[in-house]
Design an enzyme around this catalytic site. Structure first.
Site, short mmCIF file in Angstrom:
data_model
loop_
_atom_site.label_atom_id
_atom_site.label_comp_id
_atom_site.label_asym_id
_atom_site.label_seq_id
_atom_site.Cartn_x
_atom_site.Cartn_y
_atom_site.Cartn_z
N ILE A 9 0.52 -0.93 -0.31
CA ILE A 9 0.16 0.39 0.07
C ILE A 9 0.85 1.42 -0.19
O ILE A 9 0.63 2.37 -0.59
CB ILE A 9 -1.24 -0.08 1.51
CG1 ILE A 9 -2.15 0.75 0.92
CG2 ILE A 9 -0.56 0.38 2.85
CD1 ILE A 9 -2.89 0.54 2.41
N VAL A 31 1.12 -3.36 8.62
CA VAL A 31 1.00 -1.80 7.53
C VAL A 31 1.66 -1.05 8.19
O VAL A 31 1.96 0.01 7.80
CB VAL A 31 -0.23 -2.75 7.27
CG1 VAL A 31 -1.20 -1.67 8.17
CG2 VAL A 31 -0.23 -1.51 5.77
N ASP A 32 1.35 -0.69 9.75
CA ASP A 32 1.37 0.92 10.17
C ASP A 32 3.40 1.00 10.06
O ASP A 32 3.11 1.94 9.76
CB ASP A 32 1.02 0.52 11.41
CG ASP A 32 0.94 1.76 12.39
OD1 ASP A 32 0.98 2.97 11.85
OD2 ASP A 32 0.40 1.43 13.95
N1 AR6 Z 1 0.80 -3.34 2.17
C1 AR6 Z 1 -0.45 -3.79 2.37
N2 AR6 Z 1 -1.30 -4.71 3.36
C2 AR6 Z 1 -0.26 -4.88 4.02
C3 AR6 Z 1 0.77 -4.07 3.93
C4 AR6 Z 1 2.06 -3.15 3.28
N3 AR6 Z 1 2.37 -3.12 2.86
N4 AR6 Z 1 1.98 -5.29 5.84
C5 AR6 Z 1 0.72 -5.49 5.86
N5 AR6 Z 1 -0.35 -5.92 5.66
P1 AR6 Z 1 -1.94 -5.84 10.05
P2 AR6 Z 1 -3.91 -4.96 12.74
C6 AR6 Z 1 -1.17 -6.21 5.66
O1 AR6 Z 1 -1.41 -7.00 11.35
O2 AR6 Z 1 -4.74 -6.37 12.51
C7 AR6 Z 1 -0.07 -2.97 14.05
O3 AR6 Z 1 1.21 -3.26 15.16
C8 AR6 Z 1 -1.60 -7.85 6.86
O4 AR6 Z 1 -0.77 -8.45 5.08
O5 AR6 Z 1 -0.65 -4.49 9.82
O6 AR6 Z 1 -5.14 -4.37 11.97
C9 AR6 Z 1 -0.58 -1.61 14.58
O7 AR6 Z 1 0.28 -0.26 15.19
C10 AR6 Z 1 -2.98 -7.75 6.90
O8 AR6 Z 1 -3.80 -8.23 6.15
O9 AR6 Z 1 -3.09 -4.50 11.39
C11 AR6 Z 1 -1.27 -2.24 15.98
O10 AR6 Z 1 -0.71 -2.39 17.00
C12 AR6 Z 1 -3.11 -6.40 6.96
O11 AR6 Z 1 -2.55 -5.52 6.51
C13 AR6 Z 1 -1.91 -3.27 14.63
O12 AR6 Z 1 -0.72 -3.67 14.07
C14 AR6 Z 1 -3.28 -5.70 9.06
O13 AR6 Z 1 -2.61 -6.65 8.91
C15 AR6 Z 1 -3.19 -3.31 14.06
O14 AR6 Z 1 -3.58 -4.64 13.88
#
Ligand code: AR6
Length: 163
Positions: A9, A31-32
């Protein structure tokens, strides 16, 4: 138009990308973490002025070093057992993010699968909720992009959208 893509993203050339943040808005993994790394340290400075964000709500910052003009930060629910308001809270994330986007004249916006990583929301249920809310807003945007990180996620969205 709702157009799912498989992508990182942080690379997308859209008006706004949505971040799956936590209540502090001060960064994390998944992703954060990727968004904070790609946007640069000015993003953390901007987030520090926001004083956090309750679950289900959304906040906006510039995109800084990203191709996207804005980042909309929303905080999804951590999945417990489905009986702690998780579905409503996830719906609120999509609705509040899209509302905030409209208020900022955003025409193209990309969402990751909010809550479907670290927060363990079942991916099929999460995608159904995402598409339901995206369809409500579809005609007020040029493009709403479910940004899928895996091929499996892309197929999931394609199946829901064609069903
Ligand atoms: N581009 C697109 N999608 C992505 C990317 C990327 N670069 N990286 C991961 N994903 P998550 P949550 C997807 O864990 O469950 C953080 O530490 C991934 O495959 O990022 O809402 C925050 O600070 C998944 O489908 O977010 C919070 O503490 C989706 O993004 C916590 O994680 C969301 O995974 C939030 O957890």
């Amino acid at each position: 138009m709702i157009e799912p893509v498989r992508a990182d993203i942080t690379q997308l050339h859209v008006d706004a990308i949505v971040n799956a943040a936590n209540n502090s808005l001060l960064g994390g993994g998944g992703v954060d973490g990727a968004i904070h790394r790609a946007a640069g340290s000015a993003l953390l400075d901007a987030c520090q002025h926001l004083s956090g964000c309750p679950t289900g709500e959304a906040r906006i910052t510039p995109g800084f070093n990203l191709p996207a003009q804005y980042i909309i930060h929303t905080v999804g629910p951590a999945w417990q057992d489905g009986h702690h308001g998780e579905k409503q809270l996830l719906e609120n994330c999509y609705r509040n993010s899209l509302q905030l986007a409209l208020e900022n004249n955003v025409k193209t916006i990309a969402f990751p699968g909010i809550s479907t990583g670290v927060y363990s929301f079942p991916k099929d249920k999460a995608a159904e909720i995402a598409v339901k809310v995206m369809r409500e807003f579809e005609y007020r945007f040029e493009k709403i992009i479910p940004c899928c990180f895996s091929e499996g996620d892309l197929v999931l969205y394609q199946n829901i959208l064609s069903g």
